[in-house]
Design an enzyme around this catalytic site. Sequence first.
Site, short mmCIF file in Angstrom:
data_model
loop_
_atom_site.label_atom_id
_atom_site.label_comp_id
_atom_site.label_asym_id
_atom_site.label_seq_id
_atom_site.Cartn_x
_atom_site.Cartn_y
_atom_site.Cartn_z
N GLU A 81 -6.35 -13.57 -10.16
CA GLU A 81 -5.10 -13.24 -10.69
C GLU A 81 -3.97 -13.99 -9.91
O GLU A 81 -2.86 -13.42 -9.82
CB GLU A 81 -4.88 -11.71 -10.40
CG GLU A 81 -5.43 -11.31 -8.88
CD GLU A 81 -5.43 -9.83 -8.67
OE1 GLU A 81 -4.57 -9.31 -8.86
OE2 GLU A 81 -6.62 -9.20 -8.41
N CYS A 113 -8.63 -7.45 -9.98
CA CYS A 113 -9.80 -7.42 -9.23
C CYS A 113 -11.07 -7.74 -10.06
O CYS A 113 -11.99 -7.86 -9.46
CB CYS A 113 -9.96 -6.64 -7.92
SG CYS A 113 -8.56 -6.98 -7.05
N THR A 156 -2.62 -5.57 4.06
CA THR A 156 -4.10 -5.55 3.19
C THR A 156 -3.76 -6.92 2.50
O THR A 156 -4.36 -7.00 1.10
CB THR A 156 -4.10 -4.56 2.13
OG1 THR A 156 -2.87 -4.36 1.22
CG2 THR A 156 -4.00 -3.24 2.71
N SER A 206 -2.23 3.90 -6.45
CA SER A 206 -3.40 3.09 -6.62
C SER A 206 -4.80 3.42 -5.79
O SER A 206 -5.79 3.23 -6.62
CB SER A 206 -3.12 1.51 -6.06
OG SER A 206 -3.19 1.39 -4.77
N HIS A 244 -15.49 -2.24 -4.42
CA HIS A 244 -14.49 -3.05 -3.98
C HIS A 244 -13.84 -2.70 -2.89
O HIS A 244 -13.35 -1.33 -2.77
CB HIS A 244 -13.64 -3.14 -5.27
CG HIS A 244 -12.43 -3.80 -5.08
ND1 HIS A 244 -12.14 -4.94 -4.78
CD2 HIS A 244 -10.88 -3.05 -5.39
CE1 HIS A 244 -10.85 -5.34 -4.83
NE2 HIS A 244 -10.06 -4.23 -4.92
N LYS A 253 -13.14 5.99 1.68
CA LYS A 253 -12.80 6.89 0.67
C LYS A 253 -13.61 7.07 -0.50
O LYS A 253 -14.17 8.10 -0.88
CB LYS A 253 -11.30 6.79 0.25
CG LYS A 253 -10.31 6.98 1.46
CD LYS A 253 -9.06 6.82 0.76
CE LYS A 253 -8.15 6.32 1.96
NZ LYS A 253 -7.21 7.54 2.40
N ASN A 287 -8.35 -8.44 1.87
CA ASN A 287 -8.31 -8.44 0.42
C ASN A 287 -8.28 -9.62 -0.27
O ASN A 287 -7.32 -10.48 -0.05
CB ASN A 287 -7.25 -7.39 -0.12
CG ASN A 287 -7.63 -7.29 -1.57
OD1 ASN A 287 -8.72 -7.60 -1.97
ND2 ASN A 287 -6.90 -6.36 -2.28
N SER A 320 -7.23 -3.15 -10.71
CA SER A 320 -6.11 -2.34 -11.21
C SER A 320 -5.51 -2.49 -12.44
O SER A 320 -5.66 -3.59 -13.15
CB SER A 320 -4.69 -2.82 -10.09
OG SER A 320 -5.03 -2.08 -8.89
P1 HMG Z 1 0.94 3.11 4.16
O1 HMG Z 1 1.43 4.19 3.38
O2 HMG Z 1 1.83 2.40 4.86
O3 HMG Z 1 -0.33 3.78 5.08
O4 HMG Z 1 0.05 2.05 3.41
P2 HMG Z 1 -0.60 5.51 5.36
O5 HMG Z 1 0.39 6.08 5.87
O6 HMG Z 1 -1.23 5.85 4.07
O7 HMG Z 1 -1.63 5.31 6.46
C1 HMG Z 1 -2.80 4.37 6.29
C2 HMG Z 1 -4.07 4.94 6.94
O8 HMG Z 1 -3.99 4.84 8.36
C3 HMG Z 1 -4.01 6.56 6.85
O9 HMG Z 1 -5.43 7.16 6.75
C4 HMG Z 1 -3.50 7.30 8.16
O10 HMG Z 1 -3.82 8.62 8.39
C5 HMG Z 1 -4.11 6.15 8.97
P3 HMG Z 1 -6.03 7.81 5.46
O11 HMG Z 1 -4.97 9.26 5.26
O12 HMG Z 1 -5.93 7.13 4.47
O13 HMG Z 1 -7.24 8.39 5.72
N1 HMG Z 1 -3.15 6.04 10.42
C6 HMG Z 1 -3.65 5.88 11.44
N2 HMG Z 1 -5.01 5.88 11.99
C7 HMG Z 1 -5.20 5.68 13.19
N3 HMG Z 1 -3.99 5.43 14.12
C8 HMG Z 1 -2.79 5.39 13.73
C9 HMG Z 1 -2.53 5.81 12.47
N4 HMG Z 1 -1.40 5.82 11.70
C10 HMG Z 1 -1.82 6.16 10.27
N5 HMG Z 1 -2.00 5.36 14.72
C11 HMG Z 1 -1.44 1.58 1.54
C12 HMG Z 1 -1.31 2.17 2.97
C13 HMG Z 1 -2.77 1.44 1.17
C14 HMG Z 1 -0.92 2.52 0.39
C15 HMG Z 1 -0.63 -0.01 1.67
O14 HMG Z 1 -1.52 -0.74 2.63
C16 HMG Z 1 -0.70 -0.55 0.25
O15 HMG Z 1 0.01 -0.34 -0.64
N6 HMG Z 1 -1.72 -1.50 0.07
C17 HMG Z 1 -1.90 -1.94 -1.10
C18 HMG Z 1 -2.46 -1.28 -2.44
C19 HMG Z 1 -4.10 -1.03 -2.14
O16 HMG Z 1 -4.67 -1.91 -1.44
N7 HMG Z 1 -4.72 -0.23 -3.08
C20 HMG Z 1 -6.12 0.15 -2.88
C21 HMG Z 1 -6.45 0.70 -4.21
S1 HMG Z 1 -6.22 -0.16 -5.54
C22 HMG Z 1 -7.33 -1.79 -5.49
O17 HMG Z 1 -8.14 -1.57 -4.80
C23 HMG Z 1 -6.88 -2.79 -6.40
C24 HMG Z 1 -6.21 -3.97 -5.66
O18 HMG Z 1 -7.33 -4.66 -4.73
C25 HMG Z 1 -5.69 -4.87 -6.70
C26 HMG Z 1 -6.57 -5.41 -7.87
O19 HMG Z 1 -7.18 -5.00 -8.71
O20 HMG Z 1 -6.10 -6.93 -8.23
C27 HMG Z 1 -5.16 -3.71 -4.86
#
Ligand code: HMG
Length: 396
Positions: A81, A113, A156, A206, A244, A253, A287, A320
């Site tokens: 991609e 992906c 990420t 996502s 993945h 998760k 990633n 995605s």
């Molecule tokens: P965010 O909103 O900044 O983070 O971004 P958050 O507030 O959700 O916190 C993340 C985790 O850290 C949470 O854990 C918090 O509790 C924890 P969870 O509730 O999820 O278990 N946390 C802490 N832990 C320890 N000590 C601390 C602390 N503070 C918080 N002090 C988000 C997170 C993943 C949304 C962001 O990074 C993002 O947008 N990433 C990109 C999207 C992504 O990777 N999506 C995954 C699914 S889609 C997919 O896999 C396809 C993809 O690969 C693309 C493709 O297909 O080409 C992405």
Amino acid sequence: MKAGLESLGIAVPPTYVELAELAKARGVAPGKYVDGLGVTRMAVPLVEEDTVTLAARAARMALDAAGATGEDVGMLVVGTETAVDHSKPVSSYVQGLLGVSTRCRVFETKHACYGGTAALQMALDWVRSGSAKGKKALIICSDIARYGVGTPGEPTQGGGAVALLVSDTPKLLAFEAGKSGVYAKDVMDFWRPLYSKDAVVDGHYSVQCYLDALEGAYKAYQEAAGDAGEGGLYSDRFAALVYHVPYGKMSRKAHRHVRALDGDKEPDASFDRLVGPSLVLPSQVGNIYTGSMYLALASLLSTSREDLTGKRIGLFSYGSGSCAEFFSGVVQPEAQARVKALGLETLLERRRALSIPEYEAIMAAREKLDEKPAEDTAGEGFRYQGTRDHKRIYTR
Ligand code: HMG
């Protein structure tokens, strides 16, 4: 006829960022990135690396590991991609760099992906149908994950490639024909518009889309396999599960979801046993989109202390947008020794840490990459030099 992975190859950039350092620079508690997301280091490709050079390096390793040459390859597909051109596929550049035979189907596949898995499934059917006539398919997953500096997606990111040599003599993993479940749904969870180098993502949505697709594909797999009523927790039929992995916590998760679907009252209890070894390498790279699940597979075969010979592995590929597939394969004799011999952990240890200003400078320079006039330099390895007369120039 058996069909599967004869060998694999990995390419990662020589540089990375410590996520604890990135967190400090962004005013975030380091625990959020390292424990919350489950990522320790994030690979950062150098400016002269692109999808082509990463793909060529991974492919070179896969061919060498099998003692094969470009003449043995009858199908060369790059799933990506991070395309470098609207028309000319990354795979044609790789064909030129590696000297792959002209008697070869060469093209590129795309579905976020999932693009590499789409290519792999096509290659497996090509081998099983007999059309390959003893030739091998070289499937390469190559990407640079970019969300942009200062965005929630920033920790990420990553970059790298995984090459899979597919043939009728699988020495690593033989995939099980017909044992596959797919799930596809038109969703706007993550995309990369044609005018942007950075991805746009609805991050939390996502995660939900990924889990919905996992559930759909896992149920479809059970229907295809036709063995759901045989008792016990269904996922215990697998010696390991490879999900993945956009970041390590997503695999946790995913696993929780699968075990809950199975009716497990303690869905986390089996995580270290069934998933842990697959996350050792991804947690050091981040990633790499199309290659992420295959890097996790390499991690499992390279770091698991259990003898997996003859055992079934479950794989979940998610792209995605979305398209997903749950499928399975059986580990072949000496597969673990073969993957260990690639020295993947040493490869990661040899990389250099970038300071945050160095990383930000690379991100900014990448913006201008395609405007850079190609210099006439020779050198070791595959490098992108820039463009001349609108043509991308690479050192071989
Ligand atoms: P965010 O909103 O900044 O983070 O971004 P958050 O507030 O959700 O916190 C993340 C985790 O850290 C949470 O854990 C918090 O509790 C924890 P969870 O509730 O999820 O278990 N946390 C802490 N832990 C320890 N000590 C601390 C602390 N503070 C918080 N002090 C988000 C997170 C993943 C949304 C962001 O990074 C993002 O947008 N990433 C990109 C999207 C992504 O990777 N999506 C995954 C699914 S889609 C997919 O896999 C396809 C993809 O690969 C693309 C493709 O297909 O080409 C992405």
